[in-house]
Motif scaffolding. Structure first.
Motif, PDB file in Angstrom:
ATOM      1  N   SER A  21       0.847  -1.195   0.000  1.00 12.16           N
ATOM      2  CA  SER A  21       0.000   0.000   0.000  1.00 12.16           C
ATOM      3  C   SER A  21       0.879   1.240   0.000  1.00 12.16           C
ATOM      4  O   SER A  21       1.950   1.264   0.611  1.00 12.16           O
TER       5      SER A  21
ATOM      6  N   SER B 229      -3.839   6.093  12.524  1.00 11.74           N
ATOM      7  CA  SER B 229      -5.064   5.474  12.003  1.00 11.74           C
ATOM      8  C   SER B 229      -6.281   6.327  12.349  1.00 11.74           C
ATOM      9  O   SER B 229      -6.415   6.816  13.479  1.00 11.74           O
TER      10      SER B 229
ATOM     11  N   THR C  46     -12.182  -3.799   8.031  1.00 13.04           N
ATOM     12  CA  THR C  46     -10.831  -4.020   8.521  1.00 13.04           C
ATOM     13  C   THR C  46     -10.038  -4.832   7.499  1.00 13.04           C
ATOM     14  O   THR C  46     -10.613  -5.443   6.596  1.00 13.04           O
ATOM     15  N   ARG C  47      -8.749  -4.886   7.681  1.00 10.18           N
ATOM     16  CA  ARG C  47      -7.873  -5.663   6.800  1.00 10.18           C
ATOM     17  C   ARG C  47      -7.654  -7.039   7.424  1.00 10.18           C
ATOM     18  O   ARG C  47      -7.335  -7.160   8.613  1.00 10.18           O
TER      19      ARG C  47
ATOM     20  N   TYR D 124      -4.945  -8.185  10.166  1.00 14.05           N
ATOM     21  CA  TYR D 124      -4.375  -7.013  10.825  1.00 14.05           C
ATOM     22  C   TYR D 124      -4.859  -6.925  12.272  1.00 14.05           C
ATOM     23  O   TYR D 124      -5.995  -7.284  12.583  1.00 14.05           O
TER      24      TYR D 124
ATOM     25  N   THR E 292      -7.661  -6.368   1.058  1.00 12.60           N
ATOM     26  CA  THR E 292      -6.834  -5.197   0.769  1.00 12.60           C
ATOM     27  C   THR E 292      -7.525  -3.938   1.281  1.00 12.60           C
ATOM     28  O   THR E 292      -8.732  -3.924   1.512  1.00 12.60           O
ATOM     29  N   GLN E 293      -6.746  -2.853   1.393  1.00 17.86           N
ATOM     30  CA  GLN E 293      -7.330  -1.571   1.776  1.00 17.86           C
ATOM     31  C   GLN E 293      -8.261  -1.033   0.681  1.00 17.86           C
ATOM     32  O   GLN E 293      -9.248  -0.378   0.984  1.00 17.86           O
ATOM     33  N   THR E 294      -7.946  -1.328  -0.568  1.00 16.32           N
ATOM     34  CA  THR E 294      -8.821  -0.897  -1.667  1.00 16.32           C
ATOM     35  C   THR E 294     -10.189  -1.551  -1.551  1.00 16.32           C
ATOM     36  O   THR E 294     -11.231  -0.900  -1.739  1.00 16.32           O
TER      37      THR E 294
ATOM     38  N   MET F  18     -11.502  -2.581   1.205  1.00 12.52           N
ATOM     39  CA  MET F  18     -12.129  -1.938   2.359  1.00 12.52           C
ATOM     40  C   MET F  18     -12.841  -0.656   1.938  1.00 12.52           C
ATOM     41  O   MET F  18     -13.988  -0.394   2.327  1.00 12.52           O
TER      42      MET F  18
ATOM     43  N   MET G 167      -8.163   2.980   8.807  1.00 10.26           N
ATOM     44  CA  MET G 167      -7.052   3.011   7.861  1.00 10.26           C
ATOM     45  C   MET G 167      -6.094   4.127   8.272  1.00 10.26           C
ATOM     46  O   MET G 167      -6.500   5.106   8.902  1.00 10.26           O
TER      47      MET G 167
ATOM     48  N   ASN H 299      -2.541   5.730   3.804  1.00  5.00           N
ATOM     49  CA  ASN H 299      -3.232   4.750   2.968  1.00  5.00           C
ATOM     50  C   ASN H 299      -4.524   5.336   2.405  1.00  5.00           C
ATOM     51  O   ASN H 299      -4.837   5.162   1.219  1.00  5.00           O
TER      52      ASN H 299
END
Length: 264
Positions: A39, A117, A141-142, A145, A166-168, A170, A184, A188
């Protein structure tokens, strides 16, 4: 006189051998485990260049300039990376002592950069985010994590965790209202939520940071000399302003709230 001349020749010959040895020495390979798919701004795969990019890559490029090290990147996941390090299949990964299960088993470098965060939503905040006042909220959430600040609320079901790979993903889940909030880092979120993919979505950042830690390199315990050299290079990288320039290059100055494209 003859003895002195012989001693000088011997010393010069020894020095020459040392220089030749150093010149021919191969750089030490260090294996860096990436929390796939990575990321921005930390490390990510750039489709255009076909290479990894990010602050981590910029730093390791500087480290490689001395000729002592060569960095090899490979994809892993956060939970697996720690085991790979412990078993000697990896040498380093990016994390925080608070996120590592057995911190006593590793060395930690100097801090690379702060990691703050926040909670993100599709509607404006009227007050700071308080977990206890959002009972039953779905939190994107990821997967794998650890979120120490929110974990007690996940444990007692005050908040409900919705994992993504992935964060995307999310951010997509949040945009489609499949969760109420997403947690996040600010870096990110800037890198992901302000892309063209989310042109028709609005995102708002909580007024308060949920947590703040320093991210750094977790290093295999056998590499104490490597840690020293990394720390020396990190200090130069940070004090020279290169780190901050790298962050700006990979994230930019985009800020929240993130509006619809037509309103920008």
């Amino acid at each position: 006189m003859t003895n002195r001349l012989g001693t000088r020749i011997f010393r010069l010959f020894s020095l020459l051998l040392i220089l030749i040895s150093q010149a021919n020495a191969k750089p030490q390979t260090l294996r860096f485990a990436i929390n796939s798919p990575g990321s921005a701004p930390y490390i990510y795969y750039d489709e255009v260049s076909g290479n990894y990019q990010g602050v981590i890559v910029d730093f390791f490029d500087r480290l490689e300039e001395d000729g002592h090290f060569k960095i090899e990147y490979f994809e892993s996941e956060r939970a697996r990376s720690e085991q790979l390090l412990f078993r000697g299949f990896a040498d380093m990964f990016l994390s925080s002592p608070r996120w590592v299960n057995q911190p006593e088993n590793y060395f930690f470098s100097l801090a690379l950069m702060p990691h703050r965060s926040f909670m993100y939503a599709t509607k404006p905040y009227s007050q700071p985010f308080n977990p206890s006042k959002n009972k039953g909220a779905l939190i994107c959430t990821r997967n794998s994590y650890i979120y120490p600040v929110l974990q007690p609320f996940f444990d007692n079901n005050t908040l409900l965790r919705v994992d993504s790979s992935t964060q995307t993903t999310m951010a997509l889940m949040l945009a489609k209202e499949r969760c109420d909030f997403a947690i996040m880092s600010d870096h990110n979120a800037k890198a992901i939520m302000t892309t063209a993919k989310f042109c028709n979505s609005e995102f708002y950042q909580s007024p308060n940071a949920i947590s703040a830690v320093d991210v750094l390199f977790v290093i295999r315990k056998e590499l104490h000399k490597v840690k020293k050299q990394i720390d020396e290079r990190l200090k130069i990288f940070i004090d020279s302003g290169e780190r901050d320039k790298s962050v700006q290059r990979h994230v930019g100055a985009r800020i929240f709230p993130k509006r619809l494209c037509s309103e920008v």
